[in-house]
Enzyme design. Structure first.
Site, short mmCIF file in Angstrom:
data_model
loop_
_atom_site.label_atom_id
_atom_site.label_comp_id
_atom_site.label_asym_id
_atom_site.label_seq_id
_atom_site.Cartn_x
_atom_site.Cartn_y
_atom_site.Cartn_z
N HIS A 140 41.96 37.18 35.35
CA HIS A 140 43.06 37.08 36.30
C HIS A 140 42.51 36.45 37.58
O HIS A 140 41.32 36.60 37.87
CB HIS A 140 43.55 38.51 36.56
CG HIS A 140 44.80 38.63 37.37
ND1 HIS A 140 44.81 38.53 38.73
CD2 HIS A 140 46.09 38.87 37.00
CE1 HIS A 140 46.05 38.71 39.17
NE2 HIS A 140 46.84 38.91 38.14
N ASP A 217 37.20 44.91 35.24
CA ASP A 217 38.56 44.84 35.76
C ASP A 217 39.46 45.57 34.76
O ASP A 217 39.76 45.06 33.69
CB ASP A 217 38.98 43.37 35.91
CG ASP A 217 40.46 43.22 36.25
OD1 ASP A 217 41.15 44.25 36.43
OD2 ASP A 217 40.93 42.07 36.32
N GLN A 220 44.69 46.13 33.77
CA GLN A 220 45.63 46.10 32.67
C GLN A 220 45.38 47.23 31.67
O GLN A 220 46.31 47.74 31.06
CB GLN A 220 45.50 44.74 31.96
CG GLN A 220 46.72 44.23 31.29
CD GLN A 220 47.96 44.31 32.15
OE1 GLN A 220 48.88 45.06 31.83
NE2 GLN A 220 48.02 43.57 33.24
N LYS A 243 50.27 49.68 37.98
CA LYS A 243 50.32 49.32 36.56
C LYS A 243 50.10 50.54 35.67
O LYS A 243 50.02 50.45 34.46
CB LYS A 243 49.26 48.25 36.24
CG LYS A 243 49.56 46.89 36.88
CD LYS A 243 48.62 45.84 36.35
CE LYS A 243 48.50 44.63 37.25
NZ LYS A 243 49.64 43.72 37.21
N CYS A 381 49.09 34.44 36.64
CA CYS A 381 47.94 34.51 37.55
C CYS A 381 46.63 34.34 36.79
O CYS A 381 45.63 34.97 37.10
CB CYS A 381 47.93 35.81 38.34
SG CYS A 381 49.36 36.00 39.39
#
Lengths: 423, 150
Positions: A140, A217, A220, A243, A381
């Site tokens: 991302h 990361d 998600q 999220k 993104c």
């Protein structure tokens, strides 16, 4: 026009519903009880942000109605309550991701700020000209741009682990990209654009074998996959509350205690200091050293309520249900001859990225919206991965545990309508 | 439902499937590149001017149905117009797709271009409809740098 309606009647086959009472879960999400353009809302944009259960909304309201005060300074009752709520939220997050110490949990505005913190407070002071940061081709923008900025500041180089056409990391290439110049590996757990689940354990083992720390990361994945930082052995991990069924404006940086302790502060201000004199300021201890200014207390309270909610349902139950829903969605969408999936990794979760012949995703999104269906369209993104797979944009349906097989059917009908209008 | 059909009228569908003047123009004396970061759409407008009149107009690039049809119909509409007329047409078209035309009682008098009147119901799509026009305006000024709708 948004009108409140009674719950749509759900026909969930028992074999799919499994352990979850989906009708009851949906009743917890007030926003799902509405019509959009006269149709029941079908919310399939969960990778962009998830909806909030009333337990989260009420926890935030209760905090403002009953406990609001500034943290860590007042001796009065409300300040003590606010401080306790905020620090309890930290311990809830600690437990949720399996961190060893509460002070390894730093509250940020979101995953983006968490990654920027590591870029500026960890990488920037250490990087020398010619050093390398290694990321993947499916990141991302929030796990690309902070590294480009720090490379510009230090003369370091950004290197990229390539992917295959299915959207999987090329692990052999990865191994050969770790060199004596590599200072950090920053890689996504679950790709927001493709749904690929990356083999984190292997990625981290290979990096650690060369003494290279790893940032994960998890923006998600936090809502969909179990995360145990101790078991993964990652050095940093970032995710966002919104999220994960929590509020916007709150996120988390996990950092290994020894590493955080050596890092200089990211921002200066109140709360991050022990004493301030014009001649010399002494910084506070972990985690406060990295939390300058009055934090998002209500956000932390809301995030903890979201985690409690998820844990009450059971992360394994959620994962099992979502996997069955994903399989069902893949099977049904595969029947549409004109549809092509973008991202077909063997290991994937929650995200279905696709194109429909040469119909532009924005037209797909507009027509589906007319049917009450919310999906994301565009580059998500993640422009470099779109470029790598030679598509300017995709349509993306992303799932959560409140979605149903009936909604997958509505999506399939909606896509057939797109084909009728523009095919 | 009907709103969708208002947006994707037959003329728009036809021009998006079979765009007119969708080709390079080697003899062009004015060109500009436009970019809509929201959808990743790129369009290049080529113009051939003589005596202050647009003699030829073509476009290259791909985009959504709205932006492709808009570029296609625009190239047809501005051919034979003076620079001032082409710019004035853009102002009127802009008012049509943003819904500002509705607030005045004037008839837009935009002929075929009135097929884009449904766009004003979709604020997110206004940029799709105007990308080619913004780019055309820059091409007339002959500015070199790419246009963005942001």
């Amino acid at each position: 026009m948004n009108t409140m309606i009674s719950l749509p009647k759900l026909k969930i086959p028992p074999q799919l519903e499994g352990e979850l009472d989906i009708a009851r879960i949906r009743a917890d999400f007030p926003i799902l009880q509405q019509r959009v353009h006269g149709r029941p809302l079908v919310y399939l944009d969960n990778a962009a942000t998830t909806q909030k259960p009333r337990q989260v909304i009420e926890a935030v309201a209760r905090y403002y109605n009953e406990d609001n005060a500034n943290v860590h300074r007042g001796v009065h009752t409300l300040s003590m309550r606010a401080t306790e709520s905020y620090e309890n939220a930290r311990r809830t997050v600690q437990r949720f991701i399996g961190a060893e110490h509460p002070e390894e949990i730093i509250f940020t505005r979101g995953a983006t700020e968490a990654i920027n913190l590591v870029a500026q407070a960890y990488a920037r002071p250490r990087l020398r000209s010619g050093d390398e940061i290694l990321i993947s081709a499916m990141e991302h923008h929030s796990n690309i741009v902070p590294w480009q900025m720090v490379c510009e500041q230090t003369g370091a180089r950004l290197r990229v682990i390539p992917i295959n056409d299915a959207g999987e990391l090329l692990m052999d290439e990865y191994a050969s990209l770790i060199t004596p110049r590599t200072r950090l590996v920053a890689v996504v757990h679950l790709s927001n654009a493709l749904g690929t689940i990356n083999p984190l354990k292997r990625i981290i083992e290979l990096a650690h074998a060369r003494n290279v720390p790893v940032l994960v990361d998890a923006a998600q994945s936090a809502a969909h996959l179990p995360i145990e930082v101790n078991e993964l052995d990652c050095d940093f991990l970032a995710f966002s509350g919104h999220k994960l069924y929590g509020p916007t404006g709150i996120g988390v940086l996990y950092g290994r205690k020894e590493i955080l302790a050596e890092m200089p502060p990211y921002q200066g201000g109140g709360d991050m200091i022990l004493s301030v004199r014009f001649e010399r300021t002494i910084y506070n201890e972990l985690p406060y050293k990295f939390e300058a200014g009055t934090p998002n207390i209500a956000g932390a309270v809301g995030l903890a309520a979201a985690i409690d909610y998820i844990e009450r349902i059971g992360r394994e139950n959620i994962a099992a249900y979502e996997n069955r829903l994903l399989d069902e969605a893949i099977r049904k969408l595969s029947d549409i001859r004109e549809l092509k999936f973008i991202g077909t990794a063997a290991e994937r979760a929650a995200v279905l990225s696709f194109i429909l012949e040469d119909i532009h995703p924005h037209d797909i999104g507009t027509i589906l919206d007319g049917e009450g269906i919310a999906i994301r369209t565009g580059h998500h993104c993640a422009q470099p991965v779109m470029e790598r797979l030679s598509v300017p944009a995709t349509a993306r349906a992303s799932l959560a545990f409140y979605n149903t097989t009936e909604e997958i059917d509505v999506l399939v009908q909606g896509i057939r309508r797109v084909l009728k209008v523009l095919g | 439902m009907s709103a969708i059909n208002d947006l994707y009228q037959e003329l728009i569908r036809d021009h998006s499937r079979r765009p007119r003047n969708h080709r390079p123009l080697p003899e062009a004396d004015h060109s500009a590149e436009g970019h809509n970061p929201l959808c990743g759409d790129h369009v290049t407008i080529h113009l051939k001017l003589a005596d202050g009149i647009v003699r030829e107009a073509t476009f290259e690039g791909t985009g959504c149905a709205i932006s492709t049809a808009s570029a296609s119909l625009m190239t047809e509409a501005i051919k034979g117009q003076t620079l001032e007329q082409a710019k004035a047409l853009f102002r009127k078209f802009h008012n049509l797709v943003t819904g500002e035309a509705r607030e005045t009682s004037d008839s837009p008098n935009l002929g075929k271009l009135e097929v884009f009147s449904g766009v004003c119901q979709y604020p997110m799509r206004v940029k799709c409809a105007t990308l080619a026009w913004h780019t055309m305006e820059v091409a007339l000024e002959n500015e070199a740098q790419p246009v963005t709708t942001e």
